[in-house]
Design a protein around this motif. Structure first.
Motif, PDB file in Angstrom:
ATOM      1  N   PRO A 171       0.832  -1.214   0.000  1.00  0.00           N
ATOM      2  CA  PRO A 171       0.000   0.000   0.000  1.00  0.00           C
ATOM      3  C   PRO A 171       0.864   1.261   0.000  1.00  0.00           C
ATOM      4  O   PRO A 171       1.888   1.335   0.661  1.00  0.00           O
ATOM      5  CB  PRO A 171      -0.794  -0.127   1.307  1.00  0.00           C
ATOM      6  N   GLY A 172       0.413   2.243  -0.758  1.00  0.00           N
ATOM      7  CA  GLY A 172       1.180   3.473  -0.897  1.00  0.00           C
ATOM      8  C   GLY A 172       1.712   3.581  -2.305  1.00  0.00           C
ATOM      9  O   GLY A 172       0.949   3.601  -3.282  1.00  0.00           O
ATOM     10  N   ARG A 173       2.995   3.552  -2.445  1.00  0.00           N
ATOM     11  CA  ARG A 173       3.598   3.699  -3.763  1.00  0.00           C
ATOM     12  C   ARG A 173       3.921   2.368  -4.434  1.00  0.00           C
ATOM     13  O   ARG A 173       4.467   2.352  -5.539  1.00  0.00           O
ATOM     14  CB  ARG A 173       4.854   4.570  -3.676  1.00  0.00           C
ATOM     15  N   GLY A 174       3.638   1.245  -3.769  1.00  0.00           N
ATOM     16  CA  GLY A 174       3.921  -0.057  -4.354  1.00  0.00           C
ATOM     17  C   GLY A 174       5.312  -0.544  -3.984  1.00  0.00           C
ATOM     18  O   GLY A 174       6.211   0.257  -3.682  1.00  0.00           O
ATOM     19  N   GLY A 175       5.488  -1.868  -4.009  1.00  0.00           N
ATOM     20  CA  GLY A 175       6.756  -2.443  -3.560  1.00  0.00           C
ATOM     21  C   GLY A 175       7.951  -2.065  -4.404  1.00  0.00           C
ATOM     22  O   GLY A 175       9.039  -1.791  -3.885  1.00  0.00           O
ATOM     23  N   THR A 176       7.779  -2.039  -5.741  1.00  0.00           N
ATOM     24  CA  THR A 176       8.907  -1.722  -6.629  1.00  0.00           C
ATOM     25  C   THR A 176       9.405  -0.302  -6.406  1.00  0.00           C
ATOM     26  O   THR A 176      10.602  -0.059  -6.251  1.00  0.00           O
ATOM     27  CB  THR A 176       8.494  -1.912  -8.100  1.00  0.00           C
ATOM     28  N   ALA A 177       8.480   0.663  -6.391  1.00  0.00           N
ATOM     29  CA  ALA A 177       8.857   2.067  -6.167  1.00  0.00           C
ATOM     30  C   ALA A 177       9.422   2.261  -4.763  1.00  0.00           C
ATOM     31  O   ALA A 177      10.333   3.070  -4.557  1.00  0.00           O
ATOM     32  CB  ALA A 177       7.658   2.981  -6.388  1.00  0.00           C
ATOM     33  N   PHE A 178       8.873   1.505  -3.806  1.00  0.00           N
ATOM     34  CA  PHE A 178       9.372   1.604  -2.431  1.00  0.00           C
ATOM     35  C   PHE A 178      10.835   1.162  -2.345  1.00  0.00           C
ATOM     36  O   PHE A 178      11.662   1.835  -1.733  1.00  0.00           O
ATOM     37  CB  PHE A 178       8.513   0.750  -1.505  1.00  0.00           C
ATOM     38  N   LEU A 179      11.176   0.038  -2.975  1.00  0.00           N
ATOM     39  CA  LEU A 179      12.558  -0.438  -2.930  1.00  0.00           C
ATOM     40  C   LEU A 179      13.494   0.507  -3.661  1.00  0.00           C
ATOM     41  O   LEU A 179      14.639   0.713  -3.239  1.00  0.00           O
ATOM     42  CB  LEU A 179      12.645  -1.844  -3.532  1.00  0.00           C
ATOM     43  N   ARG A 180      13.022   1.097  -4.739  1.00  0.00           N
ATOM     44  CA  ARG A 180      13.849   2.055  -5.471  1.00  0.00           C
ATOM     45  C   ARG A 180      14.121   3.286  -4.619  1.00  0.00           C
ATOM     46  O   ARG A 180      15.246   3.809  -4.583  1.00  0.00           O
ATOM     47  CB  ARG A 180      13.170   2.441  -6.785  1.00  0.00           C
ATOM     48  N   ALA A 181      13.097   3.764  -3.909  1.00  0.00           N
ATOM     49  CA  ALA A 181      13.284   4.904  -3.009  1.00  0.00           C
ATOM     50  C   ALA A 181      14.191   4.525  -1.839  1.00  0.00           C
ATOM     51  O   ALA A 181      15.024   5.318  -1.393  1.00  0.00           O
ATOM     52  CB  ALA A 181      11.933   5.390  -2.489  1.00  0.00           C
ATOM     53  N   ALA A 182      14.047   3.295  -1.340  1.00  0.00           N
ATOM     54  CA  ALA A 182      14.880   2.834  -0.229  1.00  0.00           C
ATOM     55  C   ALA A 182      16.355   2.786  -0.634  1.00  0.00           C
ATOM     56  O   ALA A 182      17.237   3.058   0.178  1.00  0.00           O
ATOM     57  CB  ALA A 182      14.418   1.451   0.233  1.00  0.00           C
ATOM     58  N   GLU A 183      16.609   2.457  -1.888  1.00  0.00           N
ATOM     59  CA  GLU A 183      17.995   2.412  -2.362  1.00  0.00           C
ATOM     60  C   GLU A 183      18.656   3.783  -2.255  1.00  0.00           C
ATOM     61  O   GLU A 183      19.837   3.895  -1.910  1.00  0.00           O
ATOM     62  CB  GLU A 183      18.038   1.926  -3.810  1.00  0.00           C
ATOM     63  N   THR A 184      17.895   4.814  -2.548  1.00  0.00           N
ATOM     64  CA  THR A 184      18.429   6.177  -2.454  1.00  0.00           C
ATOM     65  C   THR A 184      18.706   6.563  -1.014  1.00  0.00           C
ATOM     66  O   THR A 184      19.714   7.209  -0.712  1.00  0.00           O
ATOM     67  CB  THR A 184      17.430   7.174  -3.081  1.00  0.00           C
ATOM     68  N   ILE A 185      17.828   6.152  -0.106  1.00  0.00           N
ATOM     69  CA  ILE A 185      17.952   6.551   1.297  1.00  0.00           C
ATOM     70  C   ILE A 185      18.994   5.719   2.031  1.00  0.00           C
ATOM     71  O   ILE A 185      19.820   6.253   2.781  1.00  0.00           O
ATOM     72  CB  ILE A 185      16.582   6.426   2.000  1.00  0.00           C
ATOM     73  N   VAL A 186      18.949   4.391   1.818  1.00  0.00           N
ATOM     74  CA  VAL A 186      19.894   3.480   2.504  1.00  0.00           C
ATOM     75  C   VAL A 186      20.578   2.600   1.450  1.00  0.00           C
ATOM     76  O   VAL A 186      20.251   1.411   1.312  1.00  0.00           O
ATOM     77  CB  VAL A 186      19.184   2.625   3.578  1.00  0.00           C
ATOM     78  N   PRO A 187      21.509   3.166   0.706  1.00  0.00           N
ATOM     79  CA  PRO A 187      22.107   2.432  -0.420  1.00  0.00           C
ATOM     80  C   PRO A 187      22.869   1.174  -0.027  1.00  0.00           C
ATOM     81  O   PRO A 187      23.076   0.294  -0.860  1.00  0.00           O
ATOM     82  CB  PRO A 187      23.048   3.475  -1.049  1.00  0.00           C
TER      83      PRO A 187
END
Length: 397
Positions: A60-76
């Motif tokens: 829920p929210g932006r979806g799992g794929t977009a979430f992991l992509r955003a997480a990569e930017t925050i916690v590479p």
């Protein structure tokens, strides 16, 4: 009992999945679970040391794929794993290619499979962290060598880095910043743009002399030169952006004109802006009460919480006399008994009017007023102010 050290983030609305993670790993891992993407991303921003991130495909929210992509930017450095019931090749391809997932696991996942995946992910994370630490040490050594070489040719520009770095680390500790490598690199490289500027412009700026609009524009664009030099160096991309915005005022003043304002300005940039201006406002012995008063005149340019924190932390080590009895005054506010902290100089020709350490009397104050009317005197003037009985001073001027 051993304290959990590895931080694991699980983003999945399925209560059974979250309970399963807690049951399997909570005894020896720090597991934090979320049902939506945005709260999980906020948590990651506040916990950059996260080791592994799990996400379901239909989050829920932006979806799992977009979430992991955003997480990569925050916690590479965190290993990212997709957990889903989707079995299509397209879903797997999307998770791996677009979400940059390290691993893909199908639901329902057996405990042994999940434990094995966790061990592999943690091993991957630790190797990334090890490689990053080695790269940072190597790059830091190279930057130090570069700064030492540049300081031979531009000693004025790089004279502040040691003092500002020490102040920045004190401020970072008080703010709870766990990773300071980028902050330290930004401080060390902050004079780079200035070193490439015409020396006559820098001399006028440091002497607090007026600049033409063209000279001011050249000075303001120093961060651009720093960014252009650094942006293509691996691991320094963020540092180059911090330096680019280091002249931006909290109120939206400064360079770049269309840049962010307030809290939208990166924290490192706000710290650089404050500490650099503080260094210019301080005497050789370091910041004092008058230094902070000088910044308070233009307080809108600085993050108010950072300004107050810096005043509290950096004034701690000062003797009581410098902490409470130094004032920054215009000539009309000078009092008999004040002692000049700095040389009083003419505004245009930079000539000495009264030397530092001079005890002011009514006569010397009138002399400063006359000089100001004819040649102009640099103001405000920093003085050491004590409670002295004026009758004992006389009119020794």
């Amino acid at each position: 009992m051993e304290t959990p050290t590895d931080l694991i983030v699980v983003a999945d609305p399925d209560e059974n999945v979250k309970k399963g993670f807690q049951r399997l790993f909570s005894g020896h891992k720090n597991v934090v679970c979320f049902s939506e993407s945005d709260p999980a991303l906020l948590f990651l921003k506040q916990n950059p040391g996260t080791s592994v991130v799990f996400s379901c495909f239909n989050l829920p929210g932006r979806g799992g794929t977009a979430f992991l992509r955003a997480a990569e930017t925050i916690v590479p450095l965190a290993a990212r794993i997709m957990l889903t019931r989707e079995k299509s090749a397209e879903a797997i391809k999307k998770a791996l290619n677009e979400g940059h997932a390290f691993m893909f696991l199908e639901k329902p996942c057996q405990p042994t499979e999940l434990v094995s995946a966790m061990e592999t992910a943690l091993s991957h994370h630790r190797q990334l962290a090890k490689d990053r630490a080695l790269l940072e040490r190597t790059l830091a050594g190279s930057v130090k060598l570069l700064i030492d070489m540049l300081a031979l040719f531009h000693p004025e520009a790089f004279s502040r880095t040691a003092a500002v770095r020490k102040q920045a680390l004190k401020l970072a500790k008080a703010l709870g910043m766990k990773k300071t490598w980028e902050l330290e690199m930004a401080v060390m490289l902050s004079p780079l743009g200035e070193a490439l500027l015409p020396k006559q412009i820098l001399a006028r700026y440091r002497a607090a002399r007026s600049l033409t609009e063209q000279e001011r524009d050249v000075l303001d664009r120093a961060p651009v030169q720093s960014r252009e030099l650094l942006k293509n160096i691996p691991q320094l991309e963020k540092v180059s952006e911090y330096l680019y915005l280091s002249g931006r005022g909290y109120d939206g003043s400064g360079f770049p004109k269309d840049g962010p304002t307030g809290q939208e300005i990166p924290l490192v940039s706000r710290m650089l802006k404050l500490l650099t201006d503080l260094w210019y406002a301080s005497p050789e012995s370091g910041p004092d009460a008058a230094s902070f008063e000088a910044l308070t005149i233009n307080w809108r340019k600085y993050d108010p919480k950072l300004l107050e924190l810096a005043r509290e932390i950096l004034m701690d080590d000062l003797p009581e006399s410098r902490r409470k009895h130094v004032a920054q005054c215009y000539i009309r506010s000078l009092r008999p008994g004040d002692i000049l902290v700095d040389d009083a100089l003419t505004e245009s020709s930079h000539e000495l009017v009264l030397a530092r350490g001079h005890l002011l009397t009514p006569t010397t104050i009138r002399r400063l007023e006359h000089f100001h009317q004819t040649a102009g005197v640099r103001q405000p003037i920093r003085v050491e102010r004590h409670e002295v009985v004026e009758e004992l001073l006389g009119d020794a001027g």
